[in-house]
Every structure is written in C-alpha cells, then in structure tokens.
Design a protein around this motif. Structure first.
Motif, PDB file in Angstrom:
ATOM      1  N   VAL A 113       0.845  -1.201   0.000  1.00 10.75           N
ATOM      2  CA  VAL A 113       0.000   0.000   0.000  1.00 10.75           C
ATOM      3  C   VAL A 113       0.880   1.250   0.000  1.00 10.75           C
ATOM      4  O   VAL A 113       1.700   1.448   0.901  1.00 10.75           O
ATOM      5  CB  VAL A 113      -0.947  -0.001   1.218  1.00 10.75           C
ATOM      6  N   ASN A 114       0.714   2.065  -1.004  1.00 10.59           N
ATOM      7  CA  ASN A 114       1.529   3.265  -1.164  1.00 10.59           C
ATOM      8  C   ASN A 114       0.736   4.494  -0.713  1.00 10.59           C
ATOM      9  O   ASN A 114       0.202   5.257  -1.507  1.00 10.59           O
ATOM     10  CB  ASN A 114       1.965   3.403  -2.626  1.00 10.59           C
ATOM     11  N   VAL A 115       0.649   4.652   0.608  1.00  6.04           N
ATOM     12  CA  VAL A 115      -0.037   5.785   1.211  1.00  6.04           C
ATOM     13  C   VAL A 115       0.878   6.354   2.300  1.00  6.04           C
ATOM     14  O   VAL A 115       1.386   5.592   3.127  1.00  6.04           O
ATOM     15  CB  VAL A 115      -1.390   5.361   1.838  1.00  6.04           C
ATOM     16  N   PRO A 116       1.128   7.661   2.300  1.00 10.15           N
ATOM     17  CA  PRO A 116       2.000   8.225   3.341  1.00 10.15           C
ATOM     18  C   PRO A 116       1.379   8.093   4.731  1.00 10.15           C
ATOM     19  O   PRO A 116       0.167   8.293   4.897  1.00 10.15           O
ATOM     20  CB  PRO A 116       2.135   9.696   2.938  1.00 10.15           C
ATOM     21  N   ARG A 117       2.198   7.757   5.718  1.00  9.43           N
ATOM     22  CA  ARG A 117       1.701   7.658   7.096  1.00  9.43           C
ATOM     23  C   ARG A 117       1.457   9.059   7.635  1.00  9.43           C
ATOM     24  O   ARG A 117       2.260   9.973   7.435  1.00  9.43           O
ATOM     25  CB  ARG A 117       2.707   6.924   7.985  1.00  9.43           C
ATOM     26  N   LYS A 118       0.338   9.235   8.325  1.00 14.58           N
ATOM     27  CA  LYS A 118      -0.026  10.547   8.858  1.00 14.58           C
ATOM     28  C   LYS A 118      -0.458  10.381  10.312  1.00 14.58           C
ATOM     29  O   LYS A 118      -1.547   9.861  10.585  1.00 14.58           O
ATOM     30  CB  LYS A 118      -1.165  11.154   8.034  1.00 14.58           C
ATOM     31  N   VAL A 119       0.402  10.800  11.214  1.00 14.84           N
ATOM     32  CA  VAL A 119       0.111  10.695  12.640  1.00 14.84           C
ATOM     33  C   VAL A 119      -0.972  11.699  13.017  1.00 14.84           C
ATOM     34  O   VAL A 119      -0.942  12.856  12.589  1.00 14.84           O
ATOM     35  CB  VAL A 119       1.387  10.945  13.476  1.00 14.84           C
ATOM     36  N   ASP A 120      -1.939  11.230  13.795  1.00 17.82           N
ATOM     37  CA  ASP A 120      -3.039  12.061  14.293  1.00 17.82           C
ATOM     38  C   ASP A 120      -3.890  12.672  13.186  1.00 17.82           C
ATOM     39  O   ASP A 120      -4.521  13.718  13.365  1.00 17.82           O
ATOM     40  CB  ASP A 120      -2.523  13.176  15.215  1.00 17.82           C
ATOM     41  N   ALA A 121      -3.925  12.000  12.041  1.00 14.50           N
ATOM     42  CA  ALA A 121      -4.779  12.478  10.944  1.00 14.50           C
ATOM     43  C   ALA A 121      -6.247  12.191  11.224  1.00 14.50           C
ATOM     44  O   ALA A 121      -7.132  12.874  10.692  1.00 14.50           O
ATOM     45  CB  ALA A 121      -4.368  11.830   9.628  1.00 14.50           C
ATOM     46  N   LEU A 122      -6.507  11.166  12.042  1.00 19.39           N
ATOM     47  CA  LEU A 122      -7.876  10.819  12.420  1.00 19.39           C
ATOM     48  C   LEU A 122      -8.104  11.168  13.889  1.00 19.39           C
ATOM     49  O   LEU A 122      -7.237  10.932  14.729  1.00 19.39           O
ATOM     50  CB  LEU A 122      -8.146   9.324  12.204  1.00 19.39           C
ATOM     51  N   ARG A 123      -9.283  11.705  14.174  1.00 19.04           N
ATOM     52  CA  ARG A 123      -9.623  11.989  15.570  1.00 19.04           C
ATOM     53  C   ARG A 123      -9.941  10.689  16.317  1.00 19.04           C
ATOM     54  O   ARG A 123      -9.543  10.498  17.455  1.00 19.04           O
ATOM     55  CB  ARG A 123     -10.826  12.939  15.646  1.00 19.04           C
ATOM     56  N   TYR A 124     -10.699   9.817  15.660  1.00 14.74           N
ATOM     57  CA  TYR A 124     -10.977   8.493  16.207  1.00 14.74           C
ATOM     58  C   TYR A 124     -11.618   7.622  15.139  1.00 14.74           C
ATOM     59  O   TYR A 124     -12.047   8.109  14.080  1.00 14.74           O
ATOM     60  CB  TYR A 124     -11.868   8.554  17.463  1.00 14.74           C
ATOM     61  N   ILE A 125     -11.681   6.323  15.412  1.00 16.97           N
ATOM     62  CA  ILE A 125     -12.349   5.346  14.549  1.00 16.97           C
ATOM     63  C   ILE A 125     -13.465   4.705  15.365  1.00 16.97           C
ATOM     64  O   ILE A 125     -13.238   4.225  16.481  1.00 16.97           O
ATOM     65  CB  ILE A 125     -11.373   4.258  14.061  1.00 16.97           C
TER      66      ILE A 125
END
Length: 392
Positions: free
Chosen positions: A353-365
């Motif tokens: 999977v070629n997607v950049p990692r993004k810390v804290d991009a989501l508030r919650y799941i």
C-alpha cells in the motif's frame, strides 16, 4: 392543575449509499432523485431529545448540545407548525395540548455539522418525539421530518431505507420506506473515520442550491445514472452481494463529490486525509483481489467504510498503521474485541500500500453496525426536569 406532558426519545444517524443531493422544490424539500441509506446502531451514534409541553411555559424554547438556541429557525418552525396543525385537525381547537408552549432539549453523542448526518438524526428524533407527544400516526412522520432536513426522513426507520422522491408537486408521495430491516444482513459493519469534528465551511443546503444552478454533471447524474444504480444496489442488498454493493457505494461517493467539484464556484468537502483513505481502500481491495471494503463520504471530510464482520480487524490494523494516533486512549470506539490480524498478511499489505503515514490524521475510529429506528426512552433518561422544564 397545570397540564404538562414530557417525552424523551432517541434517534439514529443514517449513512447514504445512494446520495441525496439537490432539490426540485426547495420549500417542500422534494429531492431531485431517490436515495438509499443504512440506519446505524444507536449504541454508538444517536441523538436524544426531550420535548415537554406545559401550560406554564410562556414561550417555545430549545437547547441543543447544552446551549440554548433561538427557536426561530425557519425549518424548525415549519416542523412545529406541521405537528400542531395535524393535531388540531384531529382534536379540535380546545384541546389543552394546543394551549401549551414547548421546551425542547436535544443532544448528540457525535460531532454536529461535520458531515455525519447530525441534522438527519436531530430532526428525525424531534419529529418522532413530537409525534409521540401529540399522538401523530407513524405513517405521517417521515414526511414531516423531511420538512426539517431532507435525509431525516430516512432516519425514521431502522435497517435499509429508501427515500422515494415521488412525482406529485405537493410532495404527498415523497416519503421514506424501509426496504430491509436491521436483521437482514447481520454481517455488515461500518467503520466511521472522523477526520474532523469541526463544522463544514459550506452547508449542505447552500451547496445543493449552487449545484442545481450551475452543474451540468448534476443533470446527467439525475437523468441517466441514479435510477439504474438504485435498482442494482437494492438487488445487491437483497442478495447480500457485497462486491456489487461496495462498488456502487464507492462510485456513488465519487460522483457526488465530482458533482460538487463541477459546481461553480467548486465545493470541496474532502481533504487530503479523505483522499488518502480513498487510496488506502482502493489499494487494499486490489491487494485482496476482491472488493472487501467500500468508502463513502457525505458532505464533509469524514469517511465511512462499509465492510463485512470478517474483515474488520484487518482493515482496522491497516488504518492504525497508516493513520496512527499519538495515544491509543479513546481512539478506537465501539470495539468489544482485541484487534488481532494475520501479521504476515498485514506486513505484505503495508509493503504494497503506497499511502503516506499521517500521525493524528484521524480523531478516532468508530465501529458500528446497522440498527433500528427511533425509540421511546425511560423517565430516567429525560434531558429536561419534569418540575422546572429546564435542562438537567
């Protein structure tokens, strides 16, 4: 003795797979096309509303999420008037309930005005509660809810719900109907990915109006696309055919946002994180050599991923890798089990999977499922004091 009556109800969010966007009649909230949605489980997402009628109240008042708001909102006034008029037609002018002012208190357990259908659950719950208070037949309520917020009519039922656009100019045949109940497809799960819990810049109401006026793609969609997709996805739900259901769901989401971009000036509801989620789901399905997940976005950046129960752990592990939180506390909501995936397959997925990692991009799941329609709650759950009529 002062006449007083109090009722409290809860109502669900719905997430459309065939989108409602655009009206053929603004005043009556008549949509340009029929739509279809899943009603979500109220354990995770709901609105709770108390409505109290009393002869001692001097005016109608409303509190939303613990703040008093002006009650002059035109749509709210239309709903209150519609309920009272229907009651008056059956009971006459001298019924004590018609002499009462109303206090309304409503709370969501999820972000408001952030593209998570808060207006739908809000108006559906209000109309259901007032329907119980004023003894309005259930069959009339979806049409009244529609007058407050179009998609609210779909939250009047559980399971899978179709909002039929109808043909009559006065909207008498424009209503929501349940196509399948909440028990029909028990393996369906939804992952709600909250990218932002702040209100969106362009409201759905103004966005729709601009689209109808300026988008040529919108006209093509209404005239040539939606009806066919609606028939195909209803059949897929009936047959529990997830690959077909998922593909149509993603195509619908894509076209809805393409229509927003085709609006002038263009409307941007998705952001860079939203697009990364689309990439992740697309590459995950390609790696799996079958469609195992479907993204959909309403009028906001937050994603909803439809999947089957068996794939939840794998998809969640992937999301946690590419959108890791700084702290795990409170990040996963609605999970009653430990996330445990096939580590070998997960490592292969991460490599592909070629997607950049993004810390804290989501508030919650948030993990949820298809659920039932509005409910009447107990006296212990009242948001208003039975004595003062004010929020507790």
């Amino acid at each position: 003795m002062v006449f007083t009556k109090l009722i409290t109800c809860s109502g669900p969010v719905n997430i459309a797979v065939i989108k409602y966007w655009g009206k053929r009649n603004e005043e009556l909230i008549l949509p340009s096309n029929s739509s279809l949605s899943a009603t979500l489980n109220q354990k995770e997402l709901k609105t709770v509303t108390s409505v109290m009628a009393s002869e001692s109240f001097s005016e109608d008042r409303i509190w939303l999420n613990k703040r008093e708001e002006v009650i002059t909102n035109p749509r709210l006034q239309i709903v209150l008037k519609a309920i009272r008029e229907r009651y008056k037609q059956r009971k006459g002018c001298h019924d004590p309930l018609l002499n009462c002012k109303l206090h309304i208190c409503s709370q969501n357990n999820f972000p408001t005005a952030a593209g998570l259908a808060s207006s739908a659950s809000g108006y559906a719950t209000l109309v259901f509660a007032m329907g119980k208070l004023f003894d309005i037949p259930v069959g009339e309520l979806s049409q009244i809810a529609r007058l407050g917020s179009g998609s609210a009519c779909r939250s009047m039922f559980g399971g899978w719900v179709k909002w039929e656009m109808g043909e009559a100019e006065d909207g008498r045949d424009c209503k929501a109907v349940q196509t399948h109940d909440e028990c029909h497809w028990p393996d369906i799960r939804l992952l709600v990915l909250v990218v932002s819990d702040t209100p969106k810049e362009t409201s759905s109401t103004s966005g729709m109006a601009s689209t109808v006026k300026t988008s040529e793609l919108f006209q093509h969609r209404v005239n040539h696309v939606v009806t066919k997709r609606l028939g195909l996805i209803e059949e897929a739900i009936t047959q529990q055919n997830f690959p077909v259901f998922a593909q149509i769901t993603m195509q619908e989401s894509n076209q809805f946002h393409a229509v927003c971009l085709d609006t002038y000036p263009p409307i941007f509801y998705m952001n860079d994180v939203s697009k990364s989620i689309v990439d992740l789901v697309t590459q995950y399905n390609a790696f799996s050599r079958e469609i195992k997940a479907a993204y959909t976005f309403d009028a906001g950046p937050n994603a909803v991923i439809y999947t089957l129960k068996e794939s939840v752990a794998e998809i969640t592990s992937l999301l946690l890798h590419f959108f890791p939180p700084s702290t795990q506390e409170g990040f996963l909501k609605g999970f009653s089990f430990q996330i445990d995936s096939d580590q070998g397959k997960l490592e292969a997925l991460k490599a592909k999977v070629n997607v950049p990692r993004k810390v804290d991009a989501l508030r919650y799941i948030l993990l949820t499922s298809v659920g039932d329609g509005p409910r009447v709650l107990s006296e212990q759950e009242h948001l208003l004091s039975p004595v003062s009529g004010l929020p507790k």
